[in-house]
Design an enzyme around this catalytic site. Sequence first.
Site, PDB file in Angstrom:
ATOM      1  N   ILE A   1    -112.990 -44.523   7.371  1.00 20.34           N
ATOM      2  CA  ILE A   1    -112.500 -44.579   6.176  1.00 20.34           C
ATOM      3  C   ILE A   1    -113.035 -42.980   5.745  1.00 20.34           C
ATOM      4  O   ILE A   1    -113.484 -42.765   4.336  1.00 20.34           O
ATOM      5  CB  ILE A   1    -112.644 -45.794   5.155  1.00 20.34           C
ATOM      6  CG1 ILE A   1    -111.786 -46.825   6.204  1.00 20.34           C
ATOM      7  CG2 ILE A   1    -111.120 -45.521   3.894  1.00 20.34           C
ATOM      8  CD1 ILE A   1    -111.600 -47.961   5.153  1.00 20.34           C
ATOM      9  N   HIS A   2    -112.028 -42.080   6.245  1.00 14.71           N
ATOM     10  CA  HIS A   2    -112.174 -41.034   5.114  1.00 14.71           C
ATOM     11  C   HIS A   2    -110.522 -40.090   4.335  1.00 14.71           C
ATOM     12  O   HIS A   2    -110.275 -41.483   4.667  1.00 14.71           O
ATOM     13  CB  HIS A   2    -112.661 -39.811   6.551  1.00 14.71           C
ATOM     14  CG  HIS A   2    -111.048 -40.190   7.378  1.00 14.71           C
ATOM     15  ND1 HIS A   2    -109.432 -39.138   7.286  1.00 14.71           N
ATOM     16  CD2 HIS A   2    -111.116 -40.171   8.795  1.00 14.71           C
ATOM     17  CE1 HIS A   2    -108.509 -39.799   7.555  1.00 14.71           C
ATOM     18  NE2 HIS A   2    -109.593 -40.333   8.912  1.00 14.71           N
ATOM     19  N   ALA A   3    -110.505 -39.311   4.131  1.00  9.99           N
ATOM     20  CA  ALA A   3    -109.201 -39.038   3.142  1.00  9.99           C
ATOM     21  C   ALA A   3    -107.982 -39.492   3.265  1.00  9.99           C
ATOM     22  O   ALA A   3    -107.050 -39.981   2.873  1.00  9.99           O
ATOM     23  CB  ALA A   3    -109.704 -37.378   2.105  1.00  9.99           C
TER      24      ALA A   3
ATOM     25  N   ILE B   1    -107.016 -41.845   5.600  1.00 14.59           N
ATOM     26  CA  ILE B   1    -106.620 -42.991   6.235  1.00 14.59           C
ATOM     27  C   ILE B   1    -106.616 -43.566   4.564  1.00 14.59           C
ATOM     28  O   ILE B   1    -105.610 -44.454   4.632  1.00 14.59           O
ATOM     29  CB  ILE B   1    -108.110 -43.641   6.779  1.00 14.59           C
ATOM     30  CG1 ILE B   1    -107.886 -42.713   8.176  1.00 14.59           C
ATOM     31  CG2 ILE B   1    -108.339 -44.677   6.339  1.00 14.59           C
ATOM     32  CD1 ILE B   1    -107.211 -43.045   9.147  1.00 14.59           C
ATOM     33  N   ALA B   2    -107.691 -43.196   3.417  1.00 15.75           N
ATOM     34  CA  ALA B   2    -107.994 -43.587   2.302  1.00 15.75           C
ATOM     35  C   ALA B   2    -106.049 -43.495   1.413  1.00 15.75           C
ATOM     36  O   ALA B   2    -105.790 -44.408   0.770  1.00 15.75           O
ATOM     37  CB  ALA B   2    -108.993 -42.734   1.285  1.00 15.75           C
TER      38      ALA B   2
END
Length: 86
Positions: free
Chosen positions: A14-16, A18-19
């Site tokens: 979960i990277h930016a 995806i967040a």
Amino acid sequence: MRTERATVCIPQGIHAAIAHRLHREAGRFQSSLFLKHGARTASLGSIIAILALGVERGAEIEILADGSDESAALVAIVGLLDELAT
């Protein structure tokens, strides 16, 4: 309150981006939505809090929903995680 367990299969975790997608999807619902990873919990209302969990690929998480549309919210968030994994 309802919960659903999931394994993160998104290649980079979960990277930016995806967040941001999780945050945007959660905003469609009246229920309060959270991600739990280990002993830490983050509101899907905060991109920074989601990122602070440090969720990597293969991690086991729980999605928690509390509110009038919690069932639909859980289905949507789990569905989004599945969609993003492909």
